[in-house]
Design a protein around this motif. Structure first.
Motif, mmCIF file in Angstrom:
data_model
loop_
_atom_site.group_PDB
_atom_site.id
_atom_site.type_symbol
_atom_site.label_atom_id
_atom_site.label_comp_id
_atom_site.label_asym_id
_atom_site.label_seq_id
_atom_site.Cartn_x
_atom_site.Cartn_y
_atom_site.Cartn_z
ATOM 1 N N ASN A 1 0.909 -1.295 0.069
ATOM 2 C CA ASN A 1 -0.018 -0.024 -0.070
ATOM 3 C C ASN A 1 0.815 1.230 -0.040
ATOM 4 O O ASN A 1 0.453 2.326 -0.340
ATOM 5 N N GLY B 1 3.351 1.918 -1.998
ATOM 6 C CA GLY B 1 4.037 2.244 -3.329
ATOM 7 C C GLY B 1 5.497 1.868 -3.696
ATOM 8 O O GLY B 1 5.862 2.052 -4.621
ATOM 9 N N ASP C 1 5.821 -0.592 -6.444
ATOM 10 C CA ASP C 1 5.504 0.069 -7.510
ATOM 11 C C ASP C 1 6.628 0.767 -8.329
ATOM 12 O O ASP C 1 6.847 0.557 -9.492
ATOM 13 N N ARG C 2 7.293 1.662 -7.406
ATOM 14 C CA ARG C 2 8.444 2.313 -8.066
ATOM 15 C C ARG C 2 9.615 1.400 -8.120
ATOM 16 O O ARG C 2 10.465 1.631 -9.126
ATOM 17 N N LEU D 1 2.566 5.297 -12.609
ATOM 18 C CA LEU D 1 1.765 5.024 -11.317
ATOM 19 C C LEU D 1 0.398 5.378 -11.739
ATOM 20 O O LEU D 1 -0.598 4.938 -11.194
ATOM 21 N N ASN D 2 0.007 6.416 -12.734
ATOM 22 C CA ASN D 2 -1.344 6.783 -12.988
ATOM 23 C C ASN D 2 -1.979 5.303 -13.643
ATOM 24 O O ASN D 2 -3.148 5.163 -13.461
ATOM 25 N N LEU E 1 -1.031 2.319 -13.295
ATOM 26 C CA LEU E 1 -1.017 1.307 -12.027
ATOM 27 C C LEU E 1 -2.452 1.451 -11.181
ATOM 28 O O LEU E 1 -3.043 0.484 -11.130
ATOM 29 N N GLN E 2 -2.637 2.809 -11.018
ATOM 30 C CA GLN E 2 -3.961 3.246 -10.372
ATOM 31 C C GLN E 2 -5.303 2.498 -11.155
ATOM 32 O O GLN E 2 -6.144 1.793 -10.572
ATOM 33 N N GLU E 3 -5.387 2.660 -12.275
ATOM 34 C CA GLU E 3 -6.401 2.269 -13.283
ATOM 35 C C GLU E 3 -6.169 0.960 -13.388
ATOM 36 O O GLU E 3 -7.485 0.190 -13.226
ATOM 37 N N GLN F 1 -5.225 -1.458 -11.021
ATOM 38 C CA GLN F 1 -5.606 -2.147 -9.816
ATOM 39 C C GLN F 1 -7.220 -1.838 -9.510
ATOM 40 O O GLN F 1 -7.670 -2.759 -9.089
ATOM 41 N N LYS F 2 -7.663 -1.056 -10.382
ATOM 42 C CA LYS F 2 -9.239 -0.849 -10.177
ATOM 43 C C LYS F 2 -9.982 -2.132 -10.851
ATOM 44 O O LYS F 2 -10.979 -2.571 -10.487
#
Length: 56
Positions: free
Chosen positions: A3, A5, A8-9, A28-29, A31-33, A35-36
Motif C-alpha cells: 500500500n 507504493g 510500484d516504484r 503510477l497513473n 497502475l492505479q487504473e 488496480q481498479k
C-alpha cells in the motif's frame, strides 16, 4: 506490491526497458487504473532484494 507504493516504484526500471516512453508519473497513473480492474504486479526477489538488470 504494498500500500505504500514501494514495490510500484522499484519495478519502474524493468518496465521502462519494455516501454521506453514510460515515465514514473505515467506508470503510477496507469497502475492505479489497473488496480481498479484487479490487475496484479509480481516481481522476483533474490535474497530479499528486487531483481533487475540495473543493480537492483
Amino acid at each position: 506490491m504494498n500500500n505504500t507504493g514501494t514495490m510500484d516504484r522499484r519495478s519502474i526500471p524493468v518496465l521502462v526497458q519494455l516501454r521506453t516512453d514510460l515515465t514514473e508519473a505515467l506508470y503510477l497513473n496507469l497502475l492505479q487504473e489497473m488496480q481498479k480492474d484487479v490487475y496484479k504486479l509480481f516481481a522476483l526477489y533474490s535474497n530479499r532484494k528486487f531483481n533487475n538488470e540495473e543493480g537492483g
